[in-house]
Write a protein that holds these residues in place. Structure first.
Motif, PDB file in Angstrom:
ATOM      1  N   GLN A  40      20.412 -20.647 -19.110  1.00 58.39           N
ATOM      2  CA  GLN A  40      19.975 -19.399 -19.709  1.00 58.39           C
ATOM      3  C   GLN A  40      18.451 -19.356 -19.806  1.00 58.39           C
ATOM      4  N   GLY A  41      17.887 -18.223 -19.397  1.00 59.25           N
ATOM      5  CA  GLY A  41      16.445 -18.052 -19.415  1.00 59.25           C
ATOM      6  C   GLY A  41      15.751 -18.546 -18.159  1.00 59.25           C
ATOM      7  N   GLN A  42      16.490 -19.167 -17.242  1.00 56.96           N
ATOM      8  CA  GLN A  42      15.909 -19.723 -16.010  1.00 56.96           C
ATOM      9  C   GLN A  42      16.278 -18.909 -14.768  1.00 56.96           C
ATOM     10  N   GLU A  43      16.935 -17.765 -14.968  1.00 59.15           N
ATOM     11  CA  GLU A  43      17.488 -17.020 -13.841  1.00 59.15           C
ATOM     12  C   GLU A  43      16.436 -16.635 -12.798  1.00 59.15           C
ATOM     13  N   GLU A  44      15.378 -15.967 -13.224  1.00 54.85           N
ATOM     14  CA  GLU A  44      14.396 -15.464 -12.271  1.00 54.85           C
ATOM     15  C   GLU A  44      13.704 -16.598 -11.521  1.00 54.85           C
ATOM     16  N   GLU A  45      13.272 -17.595 -12.239  1.00 58.20           N
ATOM     17  CA  GLU A  45      12.591 -18.745 -11.625  1.00 58.20           C
ATOM     18  C   GLU A  45      13.512 -19.474 -10.650  1.00 58.20           C
ATOM     19  N   THR A  46      14.781 -19.641 -11.045  1.00 58.70           N
ATOM     20  CA  THR A  46      15.747 -20.341 -10.192  1.00 58.70           C
ATOM     21  C   THR A  46      16.008 -19.551  -8.916  1.00 58.70           C
ATOM     22  N   LEU A  47      16.206 -18.244  -9.039  1.00 62.03           N
ATOM     23  CA  LEU A  47      16.478 -17.419  -7.863  1.00 62.03           C
ATOM     24  C   LEU A  47      15.304 -17.433  -6.887  1.00 62.03           C
ATOM     25  N   GLU A  48      14.101 -17.342  -7.402  1.00 61.23           N
ATOM     26  CA  GLU A  48      12.914 -17.387  -6.537  1.00 61.23           C
ATOM     27  C   GLU A  48      12.790 -18.741  -5.848  1.00 61.23           C
ATOM     28  N   GLY A  49      13.037 -19.813  -6.581  1.00 62.47           N
ATOM     29  CA  GLY A  49      12.937 -21.152  -6.010  1.00 62.47           C
ATOM     30  C   GLY A  49      13.960 -21.397  -4.927  1.00 62.47           C
ATOM     31  N   LEU A  50      15.187 -20.934  -5.135  1.00 60.18           N
ATOM     32  CA  LEU A  50      16.244 -21.130  -4.140  1.00 60.18           C
ATOM     33  C   LEU A  50      15.909 -20.423  -2.840  1.00 60.18           C
ATOM     34  N   ALA A  51      15.339 -19.241  -2.932  1.00 55.61           N
ATOM     35  CA  ALA A  51      15.021 -18.455  -1.738  1.00 55.61           C
ATOM     36  C   ALA A  51      13.965 -19.120  -0.868  1.00 55.61           C
ATOM     37  N   ASP A  81      18.316 -33.508  -2.460  1.00 52.70           N
ATOM     38  CA  ASP A  81      16.866 -33.704  -2.402  1.00 52.70           C
ATOM     39  C   ASP A  81      16.072 -32.415  -2.625  1.00 52.70           C
ATOM     40  N   HIS A  82      16.703 -31.283  -2.460  1.00 50.65           N
ATOM     41  CA  HIS A  82      15.966 -30.032  -2.593  1.00 50.65           C
ATOM     42  C   HIS A  82      16.506 -29.159  -3.728  1.00 50.65           C
ATOM     43  N   ILE A  83      17.771 -28.766  -3.633  1.00 58.70           N
ATOM     44  CA  ILE A  83      18.327 -27.843  -4.624  1.00 58.70           C
ATOM     45  C   ILE A  83      18.451 -28.504  -5.989  1.00 58.70           C
ATOM     46  N   ALA A  84      19.059 -29.674  -6.067  1.00 54.09           N
ATOM     47  CA  ALA A  84      19.251 -30.341  -7.360  1.00 54.09           C
ATOM     48  C   ALA A  84      17.927 -30.730  -8.002  1.00 54.09           C
ATOM     49  N   GLN A  85      16.924 -31.038  -7.204  1.00 59.17           N
ATOM     50  CA  GLN A  85      15.632 -31.464  -7.738  1.00 59.17           C
ATOM     51  C   GLN A  85      14.832 -30.330  -8.370  1.00 59.17           C
ATOM     52  N   MET A  86      15.131 -29.090  -7.985  1.00 57.03           N
ATOM     53  CA  MET A  86      14.334 -27.991  -8.526  1.00 57.03           C
ATOM     54  C   MET A  86      14.722 -27.650  -9.961  1.00 57.03           C
ATOM     55  N   GLY A  87      15.897 -28.041 -10.407  1.00 51.71           N
ATOM     56  CA  GLY A  87      16.305 -27.785 -11.788  1.00 51.71           C
ATOM     57  C   GLY A  87      16.605 -26.311 -12.023  1.00 51.71           C
ATOM     58  N   GLY A  88      16.892 -25.995 -13.290  1.00 57.15           N
ATOM     59  CA  GLY A  88      17.177 -24.608 -13.640  1.00 57.15           C
ATOM     60  C   GLY A  88      18.641 -24.247 -13.622  1.00 57.15           C
ATOM     61  N   PHE A  89      19.490 -25.194 -13.249  1.00 59.45           N
ATOM     62  CA  PHE A  89      20.918 -24.889 -13.292  1.00 59.45           C
ATOM     63  C   PHE A  89      21.684 -26.045 -13.926  1.00 59.45           C
ATOM     64  N   ALA A  90      22.818 -25.677 -14.531  1.00 63.77           N
ATOM     65  CA  ALA A  90      23.596 -26.632 -15.311  1.00 63.77           C
ATOM     66  C   ALA A  90      24.603 -27.400 -14.466  1.00 63.77           C
ATOM     67  N   ARG A  91      25.221 -26.713 -13.501  1.00 66.02           N
ATOM     68  CA  ARG A  91      26.185 -27.398 -12.647  1.00 66.02           C
ATOM     69  C   ARG A  91      26.380 -26.610 -11.371  1.00 66.02           C
ATOM     70  N   SER A  92      27.004 -27.247 -10.406  1.00 69.07           N
ATOM     71  CA  SER A  92      27.209 -26.586  -9.117  1.00 69.07           C
ATOM     72  C   SER A  92      28.525 -27.038  -8.499  1.00 69.07           C
ATOM     73  N   GLN A  93      28.947 -26.268  -7.518  1.00 72.67           N
ATOM     74  CA  GLN A  93      30.107 -26.648  -6.704  1.00 72.67           C
ATOM     75  C   GLN A  93      29.777 -26.282  -5.272  1.00 72.67           C
ATOM     76  N   THR A  94      29.934 -27.236  -4.367  1.00 75.29           N
ATOM     77  CA  THR A  94      29.647 -27.010  -2.953  1.00 75.29           C
ATOM     78  C   THR A  94      30.956 -27.012  -2.183  1.00 75.29           C
ATOM     79  N   MET A  95      31.195 -25.950  -1.457  1.00 75.95           N
ATOM     80  CA  MET A  95      32.405 -25.805  -0.652  1.00 75.95           C
ATOM     81  C   MET A  95      32.008 -25.743   0.810  1.00 75.95           C
ATOM     82  N   VAL A  96      32.299 -26.794   1.567  1.00 82.64           N
ATOM     83  CA  VAL A  96      31.954 -26.847   2.980  1.00 82.64           C
ATOM     84  C   VAL A  96      32.826 -25.843   3.729  1.00 82.64           C
TER      85      VAL A  96
END
Length: 149
Positions: free
Chosen positions: A75-86, A121-136
Motif C-alpha cells: 500500500q502506498g507503493q503503487e505508482e513507484e512500483t508500476l513505473e519501475g516495472l515498466a 535479480d530484477h523484479i524482486a530486488q526493486m521492492g514495493g510488493f508483498a508477494r508474487s506468483q509466476t505462471m510459466v
C-alpha cells in the motif's frame, strides 16, 4: 472523438494490416484516398490511433520463455512500483487489476534461467510488493491485438 461507421471501417482495415495503403483502404470502403488520409490524421491527433507496430515472434528473436506474473503491491507503493516495472527489460505488459493481484504482468526471457534472473535479480530486488506468483506460459493458443469495432 466520436467514431462513425466509416472511421470504424478504416480502423478494421488498419488492424488487419497497418501498412495497408490509403488507396487500398479507400477502395475497400468506397471512399477517396484523401478522405481516408484526413480521417486517419484526425484519429491519430485524437489519440484513437496510438501508433503502428511490428508484431515480432518472441521465439524467433530468442525469447522462448514467457510467464504471467501476479504481484501484490504494498500500500502506498503503487505508482513507484508500476513505473519501475515498466523499465525492466523483459517486462512486456504491466496491468493494474482488481482481485487477488494488484498487478498482472507478461514477461519474456530466453529460457527458464533467464526467467529466474528476471524475477529474482530484477523484479524482486526493486521492492514495493508483498508477494508474487509466476505462471510459466506453456502455449499461447490464441492472441489478438484487434479490437471488436
Amino acid at each position: 472523438m466520436d467514431l462513425d461507421d466509416t472511421d470504424r471501417a478504416i480502423l478494421r482495415v488498419l488492424q488487419e494490416n497497418a501498412r495497408t495503403p490509403f488507396s487500398e483502404i479507400a477502395r475497400r470502403i468506397d471512399m477517396s484516398s484523401a478522405t481516408v488520409h484526413d480521417r486517419v490524421g484526425r484519429m491519430e491527433e485524437a489519440g484513437v490511433i496510438r501508433g503502428y507496430h511490428v508484431d515480432v515472434d518472441p521465439k524467433a528473436v530468442g525469447l522462448g520463455t514467457s510467464a504471467i506474473v501476479g504481484l501484490r503491491v504494498e500500500q502506498g507503493q503503487e505508482e513507484e512500483t508500476l513505473e519501475g516495472l515498466a523499465e525492466i527489460e523483459g517486462v512486456q505488459e504491466v496491468t493494474l487489476t482488481t482481485g487477488e493481484w494488484d498487478v498482472v504482468m507478461r514477461v519474456y526471457a530466453a529460457d527458464t534461467d533467464g526467467l529466474r534472473e528476471l524475477m529474482f535479480d530484477h523484479i524482486a530486488q526493486m521492492g514495493g510488493f508483498a508477494r508474487s506468483q509466476t505462471m510459466v506460459v506453456l502455449a499461447t493458443t490464441y492472441q489478438s491485438h484487434e479490437l471488436p469495432l
